[in-house]
Design an enzyme around this catalytic site. Structure first.
Site, PDB file in Angstrom:
ATOM      1  N   GLN A 348       1.008  -1.416  -0.163  1.00 32.55           N
ATOM      2  CA  GLN A 348       0.097   0.643   0.197  1.00 32.55           C
ATOM      3  C   GLN A 348       0.902   1.506   0.119  1.00 32.55           C
ATOM      4  O   GLN A 348       1.544   1.608   0.593  1.00 32.55           O
ATOM      5  CB  GLN A 348      -1.014   0.240   1.282  1.00 32.55           C
ATOM      6  N   THR A 515      -0.405  -2.288   7.649  1.00 31.99           N
ATOM      7  CA  THR A 515      -0.720  -3.920   8.003  1.00 31.99           C
ATOM      8  C   THR A 515      -1.820  -4.056   6.458  1.00 31.99           C
ATOM      9  O   THR A 515      -2.262  -5.279   6.803  1.00 31.99           O
ATOM     10  CB  THR A 515      -1.042  -4.269   8.761  1.00 31.99           C
ATOM     11  N   HIS A 516      -1.251  -3.654   5.258  1.00 32.68           N
ATOM     12  CA  HIS A 516      -1.804  -4.151   4.521  1.00 32.68           C
ATOM     13  C   HIS A 516      -1.640  -5.267   3.074  1.00 32.68           C
ATOM     14  O   HIS A 516      -1.211  -4.765   1.891  1.00 32.68           O
ATOM     15  CB  HIS A 516      -2.679  -3.197   3.886  1.00 32.68           C
ATOM     16  N   ASN A 517      -0.644  -6.073   3.121  1.00 35.08           N
ATOM     17  CA  ASN A 517       0.114  -6.222   2.314  1.00 35.08           C
ATOM     18  C   ASN A 517      -0.939  -7.594   2.216  1.00 35.08           C
ATOM     19  O   ASN A 517      -1.836  -8.664   2.459  1.00 35.08           O
ATOM     20  CB  ASN A 517       1.404  -7.841   3.211  1.00 35.08           C
TER      21      ASN A 517
END
Length: 587
Positions: A348, A515-517
């Site tokens: 992101q 935390t946007h994997n």
């Protein structure tokens, strides 16, 4: 180490977060026997996250109390194939969770739907700009689903998580007060929107003066007391901050612990097993059918749990790694572009512009739960990207998150990093700044991927997951454009100074970002470019469903959690209504 084989169940679910909890609830309430395996500990919201202990930023945010245990299992990272990947030893850019409830227990409550454009991004870009507009090494692809298909499942998720907001497009009619650029909604949000903060009102005035349409961004922190679709009661948010990286002491932030697990506990055909680390998905002799999973329990015993259906509902990294360790699907090869497992890993983009004031003061310690005022004129494909030379963009907002004592210290550019002058700047500016935040897209590229590390192993002797990832020219051009637009808004606020915070030209895993994997086990209509079909069903193993952020072919601007929840509702419905009645491929 002993080896035990248990009695078979209808469904084995790996992970107890957004996906695992919703799919367990939907399938158990349909009468199926469900076992949910979670590698992390079990907590009680009422006794483990009490005030004031829950506000311990050092424990939860800095010492990563509820995050993945990196001493047992981590990832390795490098920017490109010429480098040697090294293990991530402490939490930095992202924070995968490790507890019952998963990573969403510590999310900030950003509950935005993706846009219709996002699900058909390649088709729409080619139609408007031509195929040559897409970068040569970009793996941009459609999802295999459309807005009209999934909109009811967004609605279902929002009524589980009690999302508050104001519709801007209700059944095709633009509504005052909402986001005029969102996809058409079938009904209003289940809860009302937040009330603007002082900085939100200032942002709205400045944005309006430049021709933008501000609105209150949707939130999964309750804007009133709410009983959800599963008959679970949640309380109104008290705006005490400490949302991201923390568990809400009020029980007001919707997450699996507060919204789903209390209802799951009442299901007679459901069993939750914490401290169970799944090692692999087991297959029969044909390799075309999953027979269950093998895991290590809390005593270190190896246990086989058979099941008729297996659901991988863990974090992006874990879903992809389990497929690779289990030999399901062809691993991706970046040299040839062939293979699918590990393909289309994405992250992101983001940044911010800080506005400092001498004559205005805010209450930065009051907030949280995505109390934000936003504009969406740069999102989706609202503006013409042709002259700008990039694909994708962002939503822009200002958010009253609740400034925590350690990371809530913002000072103007040029301030010393320590010492007396730094202390004075912190004291002066703590209540005299606001941030204009950029939350942007990140496309998938042939050279960004996940695979198994050839050198480093976890505590059980299994290869770690290796991430190869860096920023690309398209995203860097996009961020430069967005930074200029946010600087214009910042100047319209008439502050005493501006400061910026952007990520630089190369990605690094130190310093928190999001935390946007996503990606690694993506969905699509073509088995040569996707791991699962439109119903999240494995192309190779028909009784295996892989659900979560791992399914995203690329990352749109809006946060992923709402869409992950939507996909869980969508996949659960496909299993209940179609697969159970007629096992086999759903497409």
């Amino acid at each position: 180490m002993s080896n035990t084989k248990l009695k078979s169940v209808d469904v084995v679910v790996v992970g107890s977060g957004v996906v695992g909890s919703i799919m367990s609830m939907e399938l158990a309430s349909a009468g199926l026997s469900v076992v949910c395996l979670e590698r992390g500990r079990s907590f009680d919201v009422n006794t483990d996250f009490y005030k004031p202990n829950v506000y311990d930023e050092l424990k939860f945010d800095r010492h990563s109390d509820i995050f993945q245990n990196l001493a047992r299992d981590t990832i390795t990272f490098r920017n490109n194939n010429a480098q040697t990947a090294l293990p991530m030893r402490e939490m930095g850019a992202f924070k995968p969770g490790e507890m019952v409830g998963g990573t969403a227990v510590h999310w900030g409550g950003n509950a935005r739907r993706f846009l219709p454009h996002d699900f058909e991004m390649r088709s729409r870009i080619e139609q408007r700009y031509g195929k040559s507009f897409i970068p040569e090494d970009c793996n941009l692809q459609d999802w295999g689903i459309t807005w009209d298909e999934v909109e009811p499942y967004y609605d279902q998720f929002e009524h589980i998580f009690g999302v508050g907001g104001k519709s801007g497009n209700l059944n095709g009619e633009i509504q005052a007060g909402g986001n005029p650029h969102e996809g058409s909604r079938s009904r209003e949000y289940p809860n009302p929107p937040t009330r603007p903060s002082y900085e939100g009102r200032l942002f709205a005035d400045a944005a309006s003066s430049l021709g933008y349409v501000p609105f209150q961004g949707p939130t999964a922190a309750m804007t009133q007391d709410y009983r959800n679709l599963y008959r679970v009661q949640m309380l109104e948010c008290a705006r005490g901050g400490f949302c991201s990286s923390h568990v809400c002491a009020q029980g007001a932030k919707a997450n699996p612990l507060t919204s789903v697990h209390p209802a799951l506990a009442r299901q007679p055909t459901f069993e939750l097993r914490p401290l169970c680390n799944v090692l692999r998905v087991n297959k029969d002799s044909t390799g075309k059918k999953a027979t269950g999973v093998t895991y290590i329990d809390a005593r270190g015993n190896e246990v086989e749990q058979p099941g008729s259906i297996v659901v991988l509902g863990a974090y992006c990294f874990s879903n992809t790694r389990l497929l690779l360790l289990s030999g399901i699907g062809i691993p991706y090869d970046p040299r040839t572009g062939k293979g699918v497992v590990g393909r289309n890993y994405s992250y992101q983009q983001g940044g911010s512009v800080h506005v400092f004031f001498d004559d205005r003061e805010f209450n930065p310690f009051i907030g949280g739960g995505q109390l934000n005022t936003s504009i969406d004129e740069f999102n989706g494909d609202v503006i013409d990207r042709g002259p700008l030379g990039f694909i994708g963009c962002a939503y822009v907002n200002t958010s009253a998150r609740g400034a925590a004592p350690i990371k809530g210290k913002v000072v103007p550019p040029g301030t010393p990093r320590w010492g007396g002058e730094w202390k004075k700047a912190v004291a002066h500016n703590y209540r005299r700044n606001m941030a204009i935040t950029i939350h942007g897209t990140c496309l998938s590229y042939q050279h960004n991927y996940l695979d198994l590390d050839p050198t480093y192993k976890d505590a059980y002797g299994l290869p770690l997951l290796r991430m190869t990832f860096d920023w690309n020219d398209n995203e860097l051009r996009m961020m430069k454009y967005l930074d200029e637009r946010c600087t214009e808004i910042g100047r319209a606020l008439n502050g005493s100074g501006l400061g910026g915070k952007n990520k630089g030209t190369h990605f690094g895993i130190t310093g928190y970002q999001s935390t946007h994997n996503v990606g690694g086990a993506v969905m699509g209509s073509n088995p040569w470019t996707s791991v699962v079909n439109k119903y999240m069903q494995s192309w190779d193993v028909s009784n295996l469903f892989v659900v979560g952020g791992s399914a995203f072919p690329q990352n749109p601007a809006n946060g992923p959690t709402e869409t992950i929840g939507m996909l869980a509702c969508w996949a659960a419905d496909a299993i209940k209504e179609n697969y159970v009645r007629n096992p086999g491929s759903l497409v």
